[in-house]
Scaffold this active site. Structure first.
Site, short mmCIF file in Angstrom:
data_model
loop_
_atom_site.label_atom_id
_atom_site.label_comp_id
_atom_site.label_asym_id
_atom_site.label_seq_id
_atom_site.Cartn_x
_atom_site.Cartn_y
_atom_site.Cartn_z
N CYS A 170 0.83 -1.21 0.00
CA CYS A 170 0.00 0.00 0.00
C CYS A 170 0.86 1.25 0.00
O CYS A 170 0.39 2.34 -0.32
CB CYS A 170 -0.94 0.00 1.21
SG CYS A 170 -2.23 -1.23 1.05
N HIS A 204 5.42 -14.09 -11.54
CA HIS A 204 5.43 -14.27 -12.99
C HIS A 204 6.70 -15.01 -13.41
O HIS A 204 7.82 -14.63 -13.03
CB HIS A 204 5.34 -12.93 -13.71
CG HIS A 204 5.24 -13.10 -15.20
ND1 HIS A 204 6.36 -13.13 -16.01
CD2 HIS A 204 4.19 -13.33 -16.00
CE1 HIS A 204 5.97 -13.34 -17.26
NE2 HIS A 204 4.66 -13.46 -17.28
N ASP A 364 4.39 -10.03 -21.68
CA ASP A 364 3.51 -11.18 -21.43
C ASP A 364 2.47 -10.84 -20.34
O ASP A 364 1.30 -11.19 -20.47
CB ASP A 364 4.37 -12.38 -21.00
CG ASP A 364 3.53 -13.62 -20.77
OD1 ASP A 364 2.85 -14.04 -21.73
OD2 ASP A 364 3.50 -14.12 -19.63
N CYS A 386 -6.30 -3.87 3.67
CA CYS A 386 -5.58 -4.18 4.90
C CYS A 386 -6.59 -4.09 6.05
O CYS A 386 -7.33 -3.11 6.12
CB CYS A 386 -4.48 -3.15 5.17
SG CYS A 386 -3.21 -3.08 3.91
N CYS A 397 -8.30 3.52 -1.14
CA CYS A 397 -7.55 2.27 -1.09
C CYS A 397 -8.31 1.13 -1.76
O CYS A 397 -9.48 0.91 -1.47
CB CYS A 397 -7.28 1.87 0.35
SG CYS A 397 -5.83 2.64 1.07
#
Ligand code: FES
Length: 410
Positions: A170, A204, A364, A386, A397
């Protein structure tokens, strides 16, 4: 008739109210039927990062934006106190930037990555081409405001907010996204672009294997150096120090996912290296101030290993290019500390920068995201705030403004 959802809705509401997106339903442009007005950019990729000062004069404005960002730090009389802290810290930080040539290279690397990414995406995804990458930094030029202005000029309507932080926090991706939504509101452009978000990509395979390949290169260099120095026993075996930017424990305690996601990346890289992986530790660098942050500190770990007669390879694990924390903190400060404490070999694996493998990985990630029609790459985690969220308004948020799939035909 197009129907859009109220921009104040939070993501949870959006998930329940929006239909599943379908390929081909994206509104890339409002004027694709007119050749004369056809936009040069069909899909904008907004590369979000905190950025870095390009010159020494940019240091104080950079620090001012940082210390007045309530997603990072909450201070009483934030504007005034934040400015004062920035002013007081500027000379010391300017010296650090001076030591690496007078400015941060992060803008240069992001531009290089963005140009290559656009070209790669045009090949991979002709249906959403032409693509154009825009840089939207949080604290330094080019700011998100600049990117939005340029996107408006370019006639963009479809935009992907692509966090350049593989692991979500965050304080980084969250802050950049909140700032993006606020900036759009301030300019009255909440409905101008159809957004989707790539919020994180810690596992990834292309990213993980690129980091692993950089470690393999470093291991080869280390072996040569160990041979040259006639090192034997444990001294000839490096310890890999995976090092990520630290986080205040106060932020971790409110439920920020960053430490877990960094650890997940480390674990995936270790698995990719297989049997050749040396002993390894995850540690945290760049702590500031007196409050507790994540431990073990990278600097403490380097000193302890030096005193134990070990040698290290530092692996930056949470950034995709060089920045002050690699070029100054690791390459100058930590190296000096290591040698001062008797370490013989102190190395760092190369940053990803313009390695074609990381460009392919990014392409990708974006291509899969656009093809899937998803609003958020990891919607499950993104939709969980959160538990100790500090967003005073309750509207920024983990939201997404004007998401692409919510433009359902009534
Ligand atoms: Fe993490 Fe608000 S601080 S969701």
């Amino acid at each position: 008739m197009l129907k859009t959802f109220n921009n104040k809705n939070n993501l949870v509401q959006l998930i329940t109210r929006c239909v599943q997106p379908q390929l081909g339903r994206h509104h890339y442009s409002t004027n694709t039927g007119d050749e004369n007005n056809k936009p040069k950019t069909k899909t904008a990729i907004l590369m979000l990062n905190l950025g870095g000062p390009q010159t020494l004069n940019d240091v104080e404005p950079f620090l001012t934006r940082l210390f007045t960002d309530r997603d990072i730090i909450k201070l009483p009389f934030q504007e005034t106190v934040g400015r004062l802290i920035a002013k007081r810290r500027s000379p010391a930080v300017q010296k650090l930037y001076q030591s690496i040539g007078g400015g941060s290279p992060i803008g240069k690397w992001t531009e290089i990555q963005g140009k290559a990414l656009s070209q790669r995406l045009d090949q991979l995804s002709p249906q959403s081409a032409p693509h154009k990458c825009y840089i939207g930094f949080r604290y330094a030029s080019p700011l998100v405001d600049d990117a939005i202005q340029q996107m408006t000029k370019d006639g963009v309507t479809r935009a992907v907010a692509f966090s350049q932080y593989p692991q979500f926090s965050c304080t980084t991706t969250g802050s950049s996204l909140n700032n993006l939504w606020k900036s759009l509101e301030t300019k009255g452009l909440e409905s101008k672009f159809d957004w989707s978000i790539i919020d994180r990509w810690p596992l990834h395979e292309g990213f993980v294997s690129t980091v692993a390949s950089k470690i393999q290169q470093a291991l080869t260099h280390f072996a040569n150096e160990a041979k040259r120095l006639n090192l034997i026993g444990e001294a000839a075996q490096p310890v890999l120090l995976f090092s990520a930017h630290s986080l205040p424990m106060r932020t971790v305690e409110r439920g920020d996912p960053y430490p877990t996601e960094v650890a997940a990346t480390v674990s995936a890289v270790v698995q990719t290296l297989g049997d050749q992986v040396p002993q390894h530790i995850l540690c945290w660098q760049s702590k500031v101030g007196p409050l507790p942050w994540l431990v073990p500190k990278t600097s403490d770990t380097v000193v302890r290993l030096a005193k134990a007669g070990r040698n290290v390879i530092i692996v930056p694990i949470a950034f995709t290019s060089d920045h002050i924390e690699t070029l100054s903190e690791i390459d100058i400060e930590l190296k000096h500390l290591a040698h001062e404490n008797g370490m013989k070999v102190f190395m760092r694996s190369e940053s990803l920068n313009d390695d074609p493998k990381i460009i392919d990985a990014m392409a990708d990630i974006v291509h899969r995201h656009i093809s899937s029609g998803e609003q958020v790459a990891n919607i499950k985690q993104y939709s969980l705030k959160c538990p100790g969220c500090i967003d005073e308004t309750g509207t920024y948020c983990r939201t997404i403004r004007n998401p692409v799939s919510c433009h359902a035909t009534a």
